[in-house]
Design an enzyme around this catalytic site. Structure first.
Site, PDB file in Angstrom:
ATOM      1  N   GLU A   1       0.808  -1.228   0.000  1.00 25.37           N
ATOM      2  CA  GLU A   1       0.000   0.000   0.000  1.00 25.37           C
ATOM      3  C   GLU A   1       0.836   1.270   0.000  1.00 25.37           C
ATOM      4  O   GLU A   1       0.510   2.234  -0.694  1.00 25.37           O
ATOM      5  CB  GLU A   1      -0.968   0.004   1.193  1.00 25.37           C
ATOM      6  CG  GLU A   1      -2.221  -0.835   0.978  1.00 25.37           C
ATOM      7  CD  GLU A   1      -1.997  -2.327   1.174  1.00 25.37           C
ATOM      8  OE1 GLU A   1      -0.936  -2.713   1.708  1.00 25.37           O
ATOM      9  OE2 GLU A   1      -2.884  -3.118   0.792  1.00 25.37           O
TER      10      GLU A   1
ATOM     11  N   HIS B   1     -11.179  -4.449   8.692  1.00 19.80           N
ATOM     12  CA  HIS B   1     -11.702  -4.258   7.333  1.00 19.80           C
ATOM     13  C   HIS B   1     -13.024  -3.489   7.369  1.00 19.80           C
ATOM     14  O   HIS B   1     -13.835  -3.633   6.462  1.00 19.80           O
ATOM     15  CB  HIS B   1     -11.948  -5.606   6.642  1.00 19.80           C
ATOM     16  CG  HIS B   1     -10.718  -6.349   6.258  1.00 19.80           C
ATOM     17  ND1 HIS B   1      -9.903  -6.956   7.169  1.00 19.80           N
ATOM     18  CD2 HIS B   1     -10.138  -6.565   5.046  1.00 19.80           C
ATOM     19  CE1 HIS B   1      -8.883  -7.538   6.537  1.00 19.80           C
ATOM     20  NE2 HIS B   1      -9.004  -7.303   5.262  1.00 19.80           N
TER      21      HIS B   1
END
Lengths: 339, 343
Positions: B60, B129
């Site tokens: 990321e 998440h």
């Protein structure tokens, strides 16, 4: 073209002009750092100051391979890279003085000098922060189908950041034209390299990414030039990235004010004797490429350049207060209040 | 007008902008042939090829920083960070680099970078998440933050985001991807920093974001039956925030409820409440109420997850509480500051 190689054994494929240019670049970096250090100790510069003294051969040898449209990313110890890429020392000094005429109009300072016209995508206050940015410049070059390259400067400390791993992997997967140039100056702030990584040669890591890696003597400007030249040629011709480790030494402390008690005087003395500027100057004199007189003239012109830079920095106006509110996206309400 | 899903609306905006501007590229995990983890980029690889739709390694910080480097050197990248939770891994590149470079360089460069991500609970995704981290990003000067709540706003706002020369974080919601709605045929971008009033009413203003917008609309129907007319505002962009529209509404209604899915503590609702308090204190007839998630991580068990998520009933309760303040069952109601609900 007269090459240095023809008059200096093992000296590489550089013209006398290039060799003299590299010497001047190194000397200019040294003069800039010496001047900045003095000004800082006199309390005339705000903020931090991280000096590049002792490492000049890396920036000078590497950037001698670059064109104006090539990119670099730099570090918190970035003055040398930026000068070697061709930056104007007057505007750099003005930035250190936090003046309106500085590269960043007084909003970046020593650790954040940018010159997008010269492809300087920024010195960087975050260790390892510039590595993905250089990688992105490489991606952009590839997608725009030009033959530019990017050199990403960083240190041995940064080679332990996640951004190093992520970026080298991305560059290798996409075969990006990026040269990752690790300046192994033996210390991550106070921590010696042997204590912060278990591999003695950072370039050994290249094989983990599937790219060529090599270690070069960072005190030898021609050796750096040669190593980077090969990597730049590979990158320009679509051959992908390279990891180069240049072994060097930070003669100063981590920043001005760090007395560096974590290292021995013997060690420091060893590296002082390997001063890259003295060594190259002597080589050029011994080979008859330049004379003592040429060196004196060069030093004098650099002194004048620095004096002019300091004058420019000191005499330039500070930014207007309003400029704190420029160059950033701002939302305001109907009364003009910032929100 | 055509009816499409939120997912298709985001896809359409990407497709339209990629057709319009060859420097727009997509860079993210699985965005290529696979079409994205949420299938948002489906078909784009086929249309634009591997040089415009690039599958990134799972990295990321590398994705955000590489996209940033490309944005500084002639491209207009749209990076995808699969979950907003993973933005935490990329925060150096988003907050220290992308958000600051234009300023630190003294305005030498623009940063035409969009980071698309998605947030939110509701699918038993558990605590890594399912977060709503928009307030973190709003706190960083230099970033624009967008949270579309339906297909039309998703398409129009993303088009503006891609044309914007400052870095933008575009936050979709995982539960909205299948939401259907009409999108206009003209495909005009929606200007950033302009809130929309989705329902007019004179009694209470409800500012809601993302999934809470639809919940607020549901609450408004219930409240209308009780004689309370709610005005619903979707700010759409949190930075820049159209505080003027909220202020005008509160001046009319005298009451404000703010609903968002993010944790109430230090959430964006606190920012809106403070702004309104500063600008419209004299027009308020009651304390401002927030409806948000309590400060606990998102739990896995559906029964626990739904218990902590703000819902339409809580929005309706909050509206009643402040609108009927002092007049609930003929006695003075005790307002519990910051709870967003009755206890």
């Amino acid at each position: 073209m007269t090459t240095v190689e023809s008059r200096l054994p093992l000296a590489g494929h550089v013209s006398t002009e290039q060799a003299i240019g590299m010497l001047r670049t190194m000397a200019l970096i040294r003069a800039f750092e010496d001047t900045a250090s003095r000004l800082y100790k006199e309390g005339r510069l705000p903020g931090f100051l991280h000096l590049y003294i002792g490492e000049e051969a890396v920036a000078a040898g590497a950037c001698a391979n670059l064109r104006p449209d090539d990119y670099i990313t730099s570090t918190h110890r970035g003055h040398g890279h930026v000068i070697a890429k061709g930056a104007d020392v007057k505007r750099m000094m003005a930035e250190l003085f936090a003046k309106k005429t500085g590269y960043c109009r007084g909003k970046g300072g020593s650790m954040h000098i940018f010159d997008f016209k010269l492809g300087v995508l920024g010195a960087n206050g975050i260790v390892g922060g510039g590595i993905p940015i250089a990688t992105g410049a490489g991606l952009s070059i590839k997608l725009r189908k030009t033959d530019q390259v990017a050199i990403c400067f960083f240190g041995d400390g940064a080679s332990n950041q996640g951004s190093f791993h992520e970026s080298l992997n991305i560059a290798a997967v996409f075969r990006l034209p990026v040269i990752y140039l690790c300046e192994n100056n033996c210390y991550a702030l106070s921590t010696p390299q042997r204590c912060h990584q278990a591999v003695p040669r950072i370039s050994d890591r290249a094989s983990a990414y599937g790219m060529p890696g090599m270690t070069v003597d960072g005190q030898d400007v021609l050796a750096v030039y040669e190593a980077v030249k090969e990597a730049v040629e590979r990158a320009r011709s679509g051959g992908g990235p390279t990891l180069i480790e240049a072994t060097t030494y930070r003669i100063s402390g981590h920043h001005v004010g760090d007395s560096a008690p974590y290292r021995s005087s013997e060690e420091l003395e060893y590296w002082r004797r390997r001063d890259p500027i003295e060594a190259f100057q002597q080589r050029l004199i011994s080979a008859g490429i330049i004379s003592e007189g040429d060196v004196k003239a060069m030093r004098k012109s650099i002194e004048e350049e620095m004096a002019a830079a300091v004058r420019y920095g000191e005499e330039s106006p500070s930014p207007n207060i309003d400029e704190a509110y420029e160059d950033v996206f701002l939302g305001r309400n109907m009364h003009g209040v910032l929100i | 007008m055509a009816e499409i899903t939120y997912r298709q609306a985001v896809n359409l905006a990407l497709r339209e902008e990629m057709r319009r501007d060859p420097t727009v590229i997509l860079f993210g995990e699985d965005v290529g042939r696979y079409g994205g983890a949420f299938k948002v980029t489906e078909g784009l690889f086929e249309e634009f090829g591997p040089e415009r739709v690039l599958d990134a390694p799972l990295a990321e910080a590398g994705i955000a920083g590489t996209a940033l480097g490309a944005a500084l050197t002639g491209m207009r990248p749209v990076a995808e960070i699969m979950y907003i939770d993973f933005c935490t891994i990329a925060l150096d590149q988003i907050v220290n680099q992308a958000a600051k470079i234009r300023y630190m360089s003294g305005g030498q460069v623009s940063v035409p970078l969009v980071i698309r991500t998605q947030s939110g609970s509701g699918r038993s995704s558990a605590a890594q998440h399912a977060q709503s981290l928009e307030a973190w990003l709003c706190h960083a000067p230099g970033l624009l933050v967008i949270m579309p709540s339906d297909p039309a706003s998703a398409r129009g706002l993303l088009k503006s985001a891609i044309r914007e020369n400052n870095p933008v974080v575009f936050i979709e919601h995982k539960l909205l991807y299948n939401m259907k709605g009409d999108v206009p045929d003209d495909g005009e971008p929606i200007p950033l920093g302009k809130a929309r009033i989705l329902r007019e009413g004179n009694d209470c203003t409800v500012v809601a974001t993302s999934t809470e917008v639809a919940k607020a609309m549901g609450a408004a129907d219930t409240l209308a039956d009780e004689g309370i007319e709610v005005e619903i505002i979707d700010p759409m962009t949190l930075v820049p925030l159209d505080i003027d529209t909220i202020f005008s509404s509160v001046r009319k209604t005298g009451h404000l409820v703010i609903a968002h899915e993010a944790c109430e503590r230090a959430g964006f609702g606190g920012e809106i409440a403070t702004r309104v308090g500063e600008l419209a204190f004299d027009y308020l007839d009651a304390p401002i109420a927030r409806v948000a998630t309590p400060p606990v991580p998102s739990p896995f068990a559906p029964i626990l997850e739904s218990a902590i998520l703000p819902n339409a009933a809580q929005i309706a309760d909050a509206v009643r509480r402040i609108c009927l303040r002092g007049n609930v069952n003929g006695r003075i109601h005790t307002y519990q500051a910051g709870t967003g609900r009755d206890h």
